[in-house]
Design an enzyme around this catalytic site. Structure first.
Site, short mmCIF file in Angstrom:
data_model
loop_
_atom_site.label_atom_id
_atom_site.label_comp_id
_atom_site.label_asym_id
_atom_site.label_seq_id
_atom_site.Cartn_x
_atom_site.Cartn_y
_atom_site.Cartn_z
N ALA A 255 1.28 -1.04 -0.13
CA ALA A 255 -0.21 -0.36 0.17
C ALA A 255 0.72 0.96 0.01
O ALA A 255 2.04 0.97 0.39
CB ALA A 255 -0.76 -0.05 1.06
N GLU B 134 7.97 -5.93 6.92
CA GLU B 134 8.27 -4.59 7.61
C GLU B 134 8.85 -4.48 8.64
O GLU B 134 9.94 -3.86 8.75
CB GLU B 134 6.68 -5.06 8.23
CG GLU B 134 5.45 -4.53 7.94
CD GLU B 134 4.45 -5.13 7.16
OE1 GLU B 134 3.38 -5.32 6.51
OE2 GLU B 134 5.39 -6.77 6.63
#
Length: 258
Positions: free
Chosen positions: A65, A132
Site C-alpha cells: 500500500a 515490515e
C-alpha cells in the site's frame, strides 16, 4: 468504478483487476475506493456468484500500500484492499467466494489481500513476503495475524521476523496456495476455479462460506451448536427446490441464485 482497477462480470463471475502495473499494483486511496465499490457491487448483485481478483502486468500482484486506511471524498475511512483486510478502517465481509490469481510479488499489504481470498492460484513466478521488520516499519499488524493463522506457526514466524520471502512452491507446500501454474495459464486457471464454484448452488456456497468463516475461531462445540441464518434461509429458496428436482430427474441443476 474509479481508476486503478478494472471491473467486469459475465456468466455469474466478476473479475476485479488491480491496474497500476507501473507501480507494481500498489494500492493508493483511489484504488481502495474503487475496490470498495467493486466488493459492494459483488455483494449486492444476485447475478454475481463468484469473484476473481487478479492484477495487470507480470512483475507483481501487489507490492503493498502507498497509504493504508485511505479516506474517500465523503470522509468515510476504507480499510486496505477496499475494506477486505480490516486494516485502517472497518472490515468489509465479502459474502461471495473470492479467488486470487497471484503472480510476481505479493508482499506486505498485497500478501494480506491475497490471504483474504478463499482460493489462491499462483503463477510459478509468485513470491510472498512480509517485509515490515526488514525495512523497519511496523504499523497495524493485520498481515501478521493472518499469516500466523494461514501458515504453520514456525513458517509464519520466520517470515515475520526475518522479512524474507517464500516462493510459489514453498507456499504450496505450506498449504497457502491451491495450485501453481505457469504465468501464461494463470488467468485461465483462476477462471476454471471460478467456473467450478459457479456450477454449484450459489446460495448454498454463500451459506457455507458464512458458516465456516463466522465460526472459524470458535470451539467446535460452539460452531456445531450455532444456528446459521443463511443456511436456514436456503431451505426456503428456489435453488433448494431446483437442486432436489435436478437430482431426482438426473439432470444438471439450473440455478437462479434465488
Amino acid at each position: 468504478m474509479s481508476s486503478g482497477i478494472l471491473f467486469e462480470f459475465d456468466n455469474h463471475i466478476a473479475r476485479v483487476t488491480l491496474d497500476r502495473p507501473k507501480a507494481l499494483n500498489s494500492i493508493d486511496p483511489e484504488m481502495d475506493a474503487a475496490l470498495f465499490e467493486a466488493w459492494t457491487e459483488i455483494n449486492s448483485n444476485p447475478d454475481i456468484w463468484v469473484a476473481v481478483l487478479g492484477a495487470a502486468g507480470e512483475k507483481a500482484f501487489c507490492a503493498g500500500a502507498n497509504v493504508s486506511g485511505g479516506t474517500e471524498g465523503d470522509g468515510r475511512r476504507t480499510a486496505l484492499g477496499g475494506g477486505l483486510t480490516g486494516v485502517g478502517g472497518p472490515m468489509l465481509t465479502l459474502r461471495k467466494p473470492l479467488i486470487a490469481a497471484v503472480q510476481g510479488y505479493a508482499i506486505g499489504g498485497g500478501f494480506e489481500l491475497a490471504m483474504c481470498a478463499d482460493i489462491i492460484v499462483a503463477a510459478d513466478t509468485a513470491q510472498f513476503g512480509i517485509p515490515e521488520t526488514k525495512v523497519g516499519i511496523i504499523g497495524e499488524a493485520g498481515i501478521m495475524h493472518r499469516a500466523i493463522r494461514q501458515l504453520p506457526h514456525h513458517i509464519a514466524m520466520a517470515l515475520i521476523l526475518t522479512g524474507d520471502r517464500i516462493d510459489a512452491q514453498q507456499a504450496e507446500r505450506y498449504g497457502l496456495v491451491n495450485e501453481i501454474v505457469p504465468y501464461e495459464k494463470l488467468t485461465e486457471t483462476a477462471s476454471s476455479w471460478a467456473e467450478r464454484i459457479a456450477s454449484a448452488s450459489p446460495l448454498a456456497v454463500q451459506a457455507a462460506k458464512d458458516a465456516v468463516l463466522s465460526r472459524a475461531g470458535w470451539p467446535l462445540d460452539v460452531a456445531l451448536a450455532t444456528r446459521y441464518e443463511p443456511i436456514e434461509a436456503y431451505a426456503y429458496s428456489a435453488d433448494r427446490i431446483e437442486g432436489r428436482a435436478a437430482f431426482a430427474e438426473k439432470r444438471a441443476a439450473q440455478w437462479s441464485g434465488r
